[in-house]
Design a protein around this motif. Structure first.
Motif, PDB file in Angstrom:
ATOM      1  N   LYS A 173      38.789  34.436  46.356  1.00 50.99           N
ATOM      2  CA  LYS A 173      38.140  33.875  45.172  1.00 50.99           C
ATOM      3  C   LYS A 173      37.622  34.961  44.242  1.00 50.99           C
ATOM      4  O   LYS A 173      37.437  34.736  43.039  1.00 50.99           O
ATOM      5  N   ALA A 174      37.389  36.150  44.796  1.00 49.79           N
ATOM      6  CA  ALA A 174      36.881  37.267  43.988  1.00 49.79           C
ATOM      7  C   ALA A 174      38.012  38.082  43.359  1.00 49.79           C
ATOM      8  O   ALA A 174      37.766  39.168  42.822  1.00 49.79           O
ATOM      9  N   LYS A 175      39.241  37.563  43.406  1.00 47.64           N
ATOM     10  CA  LYS A 175      40.380  38.297  42.836  1.00 47.64           C
ATOM     11  C   LYS A 175      40.099  38.653  41.382  1.00 47.64           C
ATOM     12  O   LYS A 175      39.824  37.784  40.555  1.00 47.64           O
ATOM     13  N   PRO A 176      40.162  39.940  41.050  1.00 44.44           N
ATOM     14  CA  PRO A 176      39.857  40.369  39.674  1.00 44.44           C
ATOM     15  C   PRO A 176      40.997  40.095  38.707  1.00 44.44           C
ATOM     16  O   PRO A 176      42.161  39.959  39.114  1.00 44.44           O
ATOM     17  N   ALA A 206      36.393  34.166  50.476  1.00 42.76           N
ATOM     18  CA  ALA A 206      35.514  34.762  49.463  1.00 42.76           C
ATOM     19  C   ALA A 206      36.211  35.921  48.758  1.00 42.76           C
ATOM     20  O   ALA A 206      36.082  36.091  47.539  1.00 42.76           O
ATOM     21  N   VAL A 241      36.585  44.547  43.219  1.00 40.41           N
ATOM     22  CA  VAL A 241      36.329  43.356  44.031  1.00 40.41           C
ATOM     23  C   VAL A 241      34.966  43.535  44.692  1.00 40.41           C
ATOM     24  O   VAL A 241      34.773  44.452  45.495  1.00 40.41           O
ATOM     25  N   ARG A 242      34.051  42.655  44.341  1.00 39.96           N
ATOM     26  CA  ARG A 242      32.690  42.786  44.869  1.00 39.96           C
ATOM     27  C   ARG A 242      32.023  41.425  44.885  1.00 39.96           C
ATOM     28  O   ARG A 242      32.255  40.603  44.000  1.00 39.96           O
ATOM     29  N   GLY A 243      31.209  41.171  45.890  1.00 36.30           N
ATOM     30  CA  GLY A 243      30.510  39.898  45.942  1.00 36.30           C
ATOM     31  C   GLY A 243      29.762  39.708  47.235  1.00 36.30           C
ATOM     32  O   GLY A 243      29.534  40.656  48.000  1.00 36.30           O
ATOM     33  N   LYS A 283      24.330  40.281  40.146  1.00 36.18           N
ATOM     34  CA  LYS A 283      25.591  39.614  40.467  1.00 36.18           C
ATOM     35  C   LYS A 283      25.682  39.259  41.944  1.00 36.18           C
ATOM     36  O   LYS A 283      26.439  38.380  42.334  1.00 36.18           O
ATOM     37  N   ARG A 325      32.474  45.033  49.125  1.00 36.07           N
ATOM     38  CA  ARG A 325      32.890  45.827  47.960  1.00 36.07           C
ATOM     39  C   ARG A 325      34.125  46.630  48.337  1.00 36.07           C
ATOM     40  O   ARG A 325      34.155  47.293  49.374  1.00 36.07           O
TER      41      ARG A 325
END
Length: 233
Positions: free
Chosen positions: A198-201, A195, A59-61, A141, A164
């Motif tokens: 929404k970043a769920k892998p 956020a 999970v990163r963004g 990214k 992260r």
């Protein structure tokens, strides 16, 4: 240390670690218990149902907080020529190329965010072992490897937060200061949590968001009712 112990003991009075507060209650409680002589940072910590050792569970963004972080962010930009001039005009604190690389190699890192134009990655790549562990390595990214340096600098200074997940499945980030209004903090926390959701892998199985906690720099951690922040996944 004795004074610090007394302050923390006082801050934890009335806190039930087994119960979760609605977000509005948690924000008020955190602010009421922030008694340090400086403007403490408010931080969100989320326990996720992921194992980041697997690539499909990372999970990163980045997220832009509506009210910023309250922190002055120093931005370094690796660029040459017109892009270097653009970066300076946009408010970058440090701009350079090979010269900046040499400064970093010598141990001078006086910035909180690092941006690079794509043509500079050959130079920046040599700094991976230095910038990587500090979370400063530019990454396309995350929008920090880009020809749009003005946009990236503006976002970084306006309150963009990188996140992260750590080894234990925990992701955290600063979402403002205790001097912010309750509404500002609540809106920033909602933006941060959304956020992360929404970043769920793709590799995440079972319950994704297991626990959400809120704390200030010197205060206690309080559990937050997940449903009061975002719809559980």
């Amino acid at each position: 240390m004795a004074n610090k112990g007394k302050r923390l003991r006082a801050a934890y009075e009335g806190v039930d670690p087994t119960s979760a507060l609605d977000l509005a209650e948690a924000v008020k409680a955190i602010k009421a218990r922030a008694t340090a002589k400086f403007d403490e940072t408010v931080e969100v910590a989320m326990n996720l149902g992921v194992d980041p050792r697997h690539a499909d569970q990372m999970v990163r963004g980045v997220v832009s907080l509506p009210h910023g972080t309250g922190k002055t962010v120093r931005v370094a930009v690796f660029a040459k020529g017109d892009k270097a001039e653009e970066a300076k005009a946009a408010g970058a604190d440090v701009v350079g190329a090979e010269d900046l690389m040499q400064e970093v190699q010598a141990g001078t890192i006086n910035f909180d965010r690092c941006i690079a134009t794509p043509d500079m990655m050959g130079v920046v790549g040599r700094l991976g072992k230095i910038l990587g562990p500090r979370g400063l390595m530019p990454n396309p990214k995350l929008g920090t490897v880009t020809p749009n340096v003005t946009e990236a600098i503006t976002a970084a200074k306006a309150g963009q937060v990188q996140f992260r997940v750590e080894k234990a499945g925990i992701v955290h980030g600063g979402v403002g200061r205790v001097s912010f209004s309750d509404e500002q903090l609540a809106e920033n926390i909602h933006a941060f949590v959304d956020a992360i959701i929404k970043a769920k892998p793709s590799g995440a199985k079972g319950t994704y968001v297991k626990k959400i906690s809120l704390s200030s720099t010197m205060g206690p951690g309080l559990r937050v009712n997940i449903a009061s922040v975002a719809t559980p996944v």
